[in-house]
Motif scaffolding. Structure first.
Motif, PDB file in Angstrom:
ATOM      1  N   VAL A  54      41.766  53.110  32.122  1.00 28.19           N
ATOM      2  CA  VAL A  54      41.357  51.974  32.954  1.00 28.19           C
ATOM      3  C   VAL A  54      39.837  51.909  32.919  1.00 28.19           C
ATOM      4  O   VAL A  54      39.158  52.908  33.110  1.00 28.19           O
ATOM      5  CB  VAL A  54      41.844  52.117  34.416  1.00 28.19           C
ATOM      6  N   LEU A  55      39.325  50.718  32.668  1.00 27.30           N
ATOM      7  CA  LEU A  55      37.889  50.493  32.582  1.00 27.30           C
ATOM      8  C   LEU A  55      37.457  49.568  33.707  1.00 27.30           C
ATOM      9  O   LEU A  55      37.952  48.450  33.818  1.00 27.30           O
ATOM     10  CB  LEU A  55      37.555  49.879  31.227  1.00 27.30           C
ATOM     11  N   PHE A  56      36.539  50.038  34.539  1.00 28.52           N
ATOM     12  CA  PHE A  56      35.880  49.217  35.551  1.00 28.52           C
ATOM     13  C   PHE A  56      34.516  48.901  34.970  1.00 28.52           C
ATOM     14  O   PHE A  56      33.733  49.810  34.699  1.00 28.52           O
ATOM     15  CB  PHE A  56      35.689  49.991  36.858  1.00 28.52           C
ATOM     16  N   CYS A  57      34.202  47.620  34.743  1.00 34.19           N
ATOM     17  CA  CYS A  57      32.964  47.285  34.058  1.00 34.19           C
ATOM     18  C   CYS A  57      32.260  46.118  34.722  1.00 34.19           C
ATOM     19  O   CYS A  57      32.885  45.116  35.065  1.00 34.19           O
ATOM     20  CB  CYS A  57      33.268  46.944  32.600  1.00 34.19           C
ATOM     21  N   GLU A  58      30.934  46.251  34.876  1.00 34.45           N
ATOM     22  CA  GLU A  58      30.110  45.178  35.427  1.00 34.45           C
ATOM     23  C   GLU A  58      30.218  43.942  34.546  1.00 34.45           C
ATOM     24  O   GLU A  58      30.195  44.037  33.319  1.00 34.45           O
ATOM     25  CB  GLU A  58      28.635  45.598  35.475  1.00 34.45           C
ATOM     26  N   TYR A  59      30.311  42.790  35.187  1.00 36.85           N
ATOM     27  CA  TYR A  59      30.269  41.514  34.481  1.00 36.85           C
ATOM     28  C   TYR A  59      28.872  41.326  33.913  1.00 36.85           C
ATOM     29  O   TYR A  59      27.884  41.667  34.553  1.00 36.85           O
ATOM     30  CB  TYR A  59      30.597  40.382  35.464  1.00 36.85           C
ATOM     31  N   GLY A  60      28.785  40.808  32.702  1.00 32.95           N
ATOM     32  CA  GLY A  60      27.490  40.520  32.113  1.00 32.95           C
ATOM     33  C   GLY A  60      27.650  39.756  30.821  1.00 32.95           C
ATOM     34  O   GLY A  60      28.740  39.706  30.243  1.00 32.95           O
ATOM     35  N   GLY A  64      32.696  40.573  26.485  1.00 32.14           N
ATOM     36  CA  GLY A  64      33.850  40.529  25.593  1.00 32.14           C
ATOM     37  C   GLY A  64      33.562  41.090  24.214  1.00 32.14           C
ATOM     38  O   GLY A  64      34.425  41.690  23.580  1.00 32.14           O
ATOM     39  N   ASN A  65      32.318  40.929  23.738  1.00 28.78           N
ATOM     40  CA  ASN A  65      31.937  41.429  22.412  1.00 28.78           C
ATOM     41  C   ASN A  65      31.569  42.903  22.435  1.00 28.78           C
ATOM     42  O   ASN A  65      31.470  43.528  21.387  1.00 28.78           O
ATOM     43  CB  ASN A  65      30.762  40.620  21.865  1.00 28.78           C
ATOM     44  N   TYR A  90      32.500  31.272  33.105  1.00 24.29           N
ATOM     45  CA  TYR A  90      33.944  31.482  33.046  1.00 24.29           C
ATOM     46  C   TYR A  90      34.450  31.658  31.617  1.00 24.29           C
ATOM     47  O   TYR A  90      35.428  32.362  31.391  1.00 24.29           O
ATOM     48  CB  TYR A  90      34.685  30.350  33.763  1.00 24.29           C
ATOM     49  N   HIS A  91      33.768  31.055  30.666  1.00 23.58           N
ATOM     50  CA  HIS A  91      34.161  31.271  29.274  1.00 23.58           C
ATOM     51  C   HIS A  91      33.931  32.736  28.897  1.00 23.58           C
ATOM     52  O   HIS A  91      34.776  33.360  28.249  1.00 23.58           O
ATOM     53  CB  HIS A  91      33.383  30.352  28.333  1.00 23.58           C
ATOM     54  N   GLU A  92      32.808  33.270  29.311  1.00 23.21           N
ATOM     55  CA  GLU A  92      32.485  34.674  29.049  1.00 23.21           C
ATOM     56  C   GLU A  92      33.535  35.588  29.681  1.00 23.21           C
ATOM     57  O   GLU A  92      33.989  36.559  29.076  1.00 23.21           O
ATOM     58  CB  GLU A  92      31.099  34.990  29.616  1.00 23.21           C
ATOM     59  N   LEU A  93      33.934  35.264  30.899  1.00 23.02           N
ATOM     60  CA  LEU A  93      34.967  36.049  31.594  1.00 23.02           C
ATOM     61  C   LEU A  93      36.303  35.934  30.861  1.00 23.02           C
ATOM     62  O   LEU A  93      37.012  36.927  30.685  1.00 23.02           O
ATOM     63  CB  LEU A  93      35.089  35.565  33.037  1.00 23.02           C
ATOM     64  N   PRO A  98      40.074  40.113  31.231  1.00 25.20           N
ATOM     65  CA  PRO A  98      40.338  41.212  32.174  1.00 25.20           C
ATOM     66  C   PRO A  98      41.757  41.163  32.733  1.00 25.20           C
ATOM     67  O   PRO A  98      42.372  40.101  32.797  1.00 25.20           O
ATOM     68  CB  PRO A  98      39.305  40.986  33.275  1.00 25.20           C
ATOM     69  N   ASN A  99      42.243  42.329  33.147  1.00 15.26           N
ATOM     70  CA  ASN A  99      43.538  42.412  33.817  1.00 15.26           C
ATOM     71  C   ASN A  99      43.391  42.171  35.313  1.00 15.26           C
ATOM     72  O   ASN A  99      44.367  41.881  35.986  1.00 15.26           O
ATOM     73  CB  ASN A  99      44.173  43.777  33.580  1.00 15.26           C
ATOM     74  N   ALA A 100      42.181  42.337  35.833  1.00 16.26           N
ATOM     75  CA  ALA A 100      41.885  42.076  37.245  1.00 16.26           C
ATOM     76  C   ALA A 100      40.382  41.957  37.402  1.00 16.26           C
ATOM     77  O   ALA A 100      39.618  42.368  36.524  1.00 16.26           O
ATOM     78  CB  ALA A 100      42.424  43.200  38.132  1.00 16.26           C
TER      79      ALA A 100
END
Length: 193
Positions: A54-60, A64-65, A90-93, A98-100
């Motif tokens: 499971v990966l918890f990662c800051e949005y930035g 995705g790349n 939202y495109h980046e997201l 993500p699963n959540a």
């Protein structure tokens, strides 16, 4: 007494890629209570998510790349940590897939909910992928069996039922499956052409 829903995740490897501020430290402490293997990385590496369940990662930008897998081929459940009061791309997201998501400030019950949702969705995705692979393998085996029967029918001038019986008997003698023998017969006949 309330039961910690994260207790079932004690065997998982969690990777947390977030700033070690007050919210980040709170998230780390809560996840460590699950007794899972929790690793923290900051600053974020170029490739994110290797060796994690499971990966918890800051949005930035470019998230995705930077993931350690190709889109649609996730190797870990992904929970994107959203910043507070920041406009999202939202495109980046969507590209990160993500699963959540979990937004600041991180609250224990929301962390638990995001973790359960992400891991369940990821496990479902994996089961579906395995099922699809098995279906494709079965379809390939059926095509090979049909081609092998056609070869036997032409070679021995027999009908389809007798050709299958010959194929089955050959497989039993060689102690292999009908599908694997058919595949070998088809491959051999293709190489002769």
């Amino acid at each position: 007494m309330a039961i910690n829903p994260l207790a079932q995740f004690s065997r998982l490897r969690l990777l947390v890629v977030c700033e070690p501020d007050e919210d980040g430290q709170s998230l780390l402490r809560h996840l460590q209570r699950s007794r899972a293997q929790v690793r923290h990385q900051w600053p974020a590496p170029d490739r994110i998510g290797e060796n994690a369940d499971v990966l918890f990662c800051e949005y930035g930008p470019g998230l995705g790349n930077r993931l350690a897998w190709m889109p649609g081929e996730a190797e870990a459940a992904l929970i994107v940590l959203l910043p507070q009061n920041v406009r999202l791309d939202y495109h980046e997201l969507h590209v990160a897939c993500p699963n959540a998501v979990l937004s600041r400030p991180y609250q224990p019950h929301l962390i638990d909910a995001a973790m359960l949702l992400a891991f369940d969705q990821f496990a479902f995705f994996r089961r579906q992928k395995t099922r699809i692979a098995r279906m494709e393998e079965n379809a390939r085996a059926m095509r090979d069996i049909e081609k092998a029967k056609q070869l036997i029918m032409r070679r021995n001038r027999i009908n389809e039922t007798e050709a299958f019986r010959v194929l089955r008997d050959m497989a039993m003698k060689k102690r292999v499956t009908v599908a694997s023998l058919a595949s070998k017969l088809v491959d051999t006949s293709d190489s002769l052409v």
